[in-house]
Motif scaffolding. Structure first.
Motif, PDB file in Angstrom:
ATOM      1  N   UNK A  62     -13.072  31.665  29.118  1.00 48.03           N
ATOM      2  CA  UNK A  62     -11.910  30.991  28.552  1.00 48.03           C
ATOM      3  C   UNK A  62     -12.137  30.286  27.209  1.00 48.03           C
ATOM      4  N   UNK A  63     -13.244  30.520  26.526  1.00 46.52           N
ATOM      5  CA  UNK A  63     -13.460  29.862  25.237  1.00 46.52           C
ATOM      6  C   UNK A  63     -12.678  30.501  24.106  1.00 46.52           C
ATOM      7  N   UNK A  64     -12.407  29.726  23.057  1.00 46.40           N
ATOM      8  CA  UNK A  64     -11.876  30.263  21.814  1.00 46.40           C
ATOM      9  C   UNK A  64     -10.392  30.534  21.760  1.00 46.40           C
ATOM     10  N   UNK A  65      -9.589  29.840  22.567  1.00 45.46           N
ATOM     11  CA  UNK A  65      -8.158  30.148  22.626  1.00 45.46           C
ATOM     12  C   UNK A  65      -7.367  29.452  21.516  1.00 45.46           C
ATOM     13  N   UNK A  66      -6.188  30.009  21.245  1.00 45.65           N
ATOM     14  CA  UNK A  66      -5.249  29.412  20.289  1.00 45.65           C
ATOM     15  C   UNK A  66      -4.160  28.633  21.005  1.00 45.65           C
TER      16      UNK A  66
ATOM     17  N   UNK B  12     -16.164  47.241  40.145  1.00 43.80           N
ATOM     18  CA  UNK B  12     -15.544  46.291  41.065  1.00 43.80           C
ATOM     19  C   UNK B  12     -15.341  44.921  40.434  1.00 43.80           C
ATOM     20  N   UNK B  13     -16.072  44.642  39.351  1.00 46.33           N
ATOM     21  CA  UNK B  13     -15.952  43.360  38.654  1.00 46.33           C
ATOM     22  C   UNK B  13     -15.579  43.603  37.204  1.00 46.33           C
ATOM     23  N   UNK B  14     -14.570  42.895  36.744  1.00 45.04           N
ATOM     24  CA  UNK B  14     -14.138  42.999  35.352  1.00 45.04           C
ATOM     25  C   UNK B  14     -14.421  41.690  34.634  1.00 45.04           C
ATOM     26  N   UNK B  15     -14.561  41.782  33.312  1.00 46.32           N
ATOM     27  CA  UNK B  15     -14.724  40.591  32.474  1.00 46.32           C
ATOM     28  C   UNK B  15     -13.617  40.600  31.433  1.00 46.32           C
ATOM     29  N   UNK B  16     -12.857  39.518  31.379  1.00 52.39           N
ATOM     30  CA  UNK B  16     -11.781  39.342  30.406  1.00 52.39           C
ATOM     31  C   UNK B  16     -12.117  38.121  29.566  1.00 52.39           C
ATOM     32  N   UNK B  17     -12.104  38.279  28.254  1.00 53.59           N
ATOM     33  CA  UNK B  17     -12.276  37.136  27.357  1.00 53.59           C
ATOM     34  C   UNK B  17     -10.916  36.711  26.821  1.00 53.59           C
ATOM     35  N   UNK B  18     -10.594  35.438  27.003  1.00 58.15           N
ATOM     36  CA  UNK B  18      -9.337  34.916  26.489  1.00 58.15           C
ATOM     37  C   UNK B  18      -9.226  35.147  24.980  1.00 58.15           C
ATOM     38  N   UNK B  19     -10.343  35.063  24.278  1.00 56.09           N
ATOM     39  CA  UNK B  19     -10.329  35.227  22.815  1.00 56.09           C
ATOM     40  C   UNK B  19      -9.843  36.613  22.391  1.00 56.09           C
ATOM     41  N   UNK B  20      -9.990  37.619  23.265  1.00 58.33           N
ATOM     42  CA  UNK B  20      -9.555  38.973  22.939  1.00 58.33           C
ATOM     43  C   UNK B  20      -8.038  39.068  22.787  1.00 58.33           C
TER      44      UNK B  20
ATOM     45  N   UNK C 127      -9.653  23.803  30.177  1.00 53.02           N
ATOM     46  CA  UNK C 127     -10.193  24.828  29.276  1.00 53.02           C
ATOM     47  C   UNK C 127      -9.096  25.781  28.823  1.00 53.02           C
ATOM     48  N   UNK C 128      -9.227  26.250  27.573  1.00 51.43           N
ATOM     49  CA  UNK C 128      -8.237  27.159  26.965  1.00 51.43           C
ATOM     50  C   UNK C 128      -6.838  26.567  27.030  1.00 51.43           C
TER      51      UNK C 128
ATOM     52  N   UNK D 252      -5.749  36.038  23.369  1.00 50.01           N
ATOM     53  CA  UNK D 252      -5.096  34.764  23.062  1.00 50.01           C
ATOM     54  C   UNK D 252      -5.971  33.875  22.185  1.00 50.01           C
ATOM     55  N   UNK D 253      -6.832  34.503  21.386  1.00 52.41           N
ATOM     56  CA  UNK D 253      -7.820  33.753  20.635  1.00 52.41           C
ATOM     57  C   UNK D 253      -7.324  33.172  19.324  1.00 52.41           C
TER      58      UNK D 253
END
Length: 332
Positions: free
Chosen positions: A132-136, A83-91, A213-214, A93-94
């Protein structure tokens, strides 16, 4: 004497679980019982892994666009019952996806992050945590918003953005774009572009803490989809049960790649050390580089700070710290 080992990642060198495991081996080698290993994160890279390790779940993947529009495979996680997902921006848009000579803060897009959020919604998630850490990127979330609208929107799903900074939307270009390839002229152009975009959004994200952020992605998601903005470190520490585990420990051992003045601005180590102090649990740290002055260490109430640059050093530092604690607790 059981220790809680709760490091963040050593950025660009070791993942948080690798750091925890190496320190743990050293502690055991010194004769202490196996420590409680608790990798942590602050909403940046490593957040997905920390949450999956603590809460259980599975990883999935999707084809998305990288910051320069190239197709790549990127991962996201579904926690517990899905029911809960985790998306990392770095994956998707990093900055790590773009070679140094390719970095272009004006061209970089968050479209791939939108693709990844849409994939998580397609997988049945009702809540999507976006770390949202680590974005380009410095597009204010324009690419992600476009991708999500193309995919049919959130379909009753809810977004929670986990931020590792408190920077507002209008400061995103000045604060973050230079590390993403922008010179002074590009920063000015990006500031103007973000201002125009903010005025077009359903809500104006300027002035909202954490909205920068990001490269403004968090503010764009807040404005377009009503995303909830949360400081990442407290969220992750609560999710992994840090407080309860710290109270059960003789002491906590924290860690990050570089301990310096920026640690005091909401990083995971700052949050974890502050909580340990409030609970009366001694805190120590093993770090890649120690650049924090004595005043900063007093603020964190860190009793021992050791440096370690590779896996062997991490084990040795764990053994050294354990030996010091044993010596300090012996009568006489």
């Amino acid at each position: 004497m059981r220790l809680l080992v709760a490091p963040d990642a050593f950025k660009g060198t070791f993942r948080a679980p690798e750091v925890a495991a190496a320190i743990g081996r050293g502690i055991e080698a010194a004769g202490l019982e196996p420590p409680d290993l608790c990798p942590i994160a602050d909403g940046g890279e490593g957040t997905m892994e920390a949450l999956v390790l603590a809460l259980g779940g599975e990883t999935a993947g999707a084809t998305v666009r990288d910051p320069l529009g190239r197709e790549i495979r990127a991962g996201f996680a579904l926690l517990e019952d899905g029911a809960t997902a985790v998306v990392e921006v770095a994956e998707a848009s990093g900055l790590g996806l773009v070679a140094e000579h390719e970095r272009d803060a004006e061209a970089a897009t968050t479209h791939g992050t939108g693709d990844l959020i849409a994939a998580a919604v397609d997988a049945g998630a009702g809540v999507v945590l976006v770390a949202v850490g680590g974005s380009a990127t410095t597009d204010g979330g324009a690419g992600a918003i476009e991708a999500l609208r193309e995919a049919g929107g959130l379909r009753n799903a809810r977004l929670v953005v986990l931020s590792d900074v408190r920077t507002p939307f209008e400061r995103a270009a000045a604060v973050f774009a230079p590390q993403k390839g922008a010179d002074a002229a590009a920063v000015r152009r990006l500031e103007r572009r973000l201002d125009r975009f903010a005025a077009e959004l359903p809500r104006d994200p300027r002035g909202v803490p954490m909205s920068g952020a990001a490269g403004g992605l968090s503010g764009g998601l807040w404005a377009a989809f009503g995303a909830q903005l949360e400081p990442g470190a407290p969220f992750v520490l609560d999710a992994v049960g840090y407080d309860e585990r710290a109270r059960a420990a003789f002491a906590v051992v924290l860690g990050e790649g570089r301990l310096d003045a920026t640690t005091l601005h909401g990083k995971a180590v700052f949050e974890a050390a502050t909580r340990a102090r409030q609970m009366g649990v001694p805190a120590h740290a093993i770090v890649g580089q120690d650049r924090l002055d004595a005043f900063g260490k007093r603020m964190l109430d860190l009793q021992h700070v050791l440096e370690a640059s590779d896996a062997r050093d991490l084990e040795a530092a764990g053994s050294d710290l354990a030996a010091r604690l044993l010596s300090e607790t012996r009568p006489g």
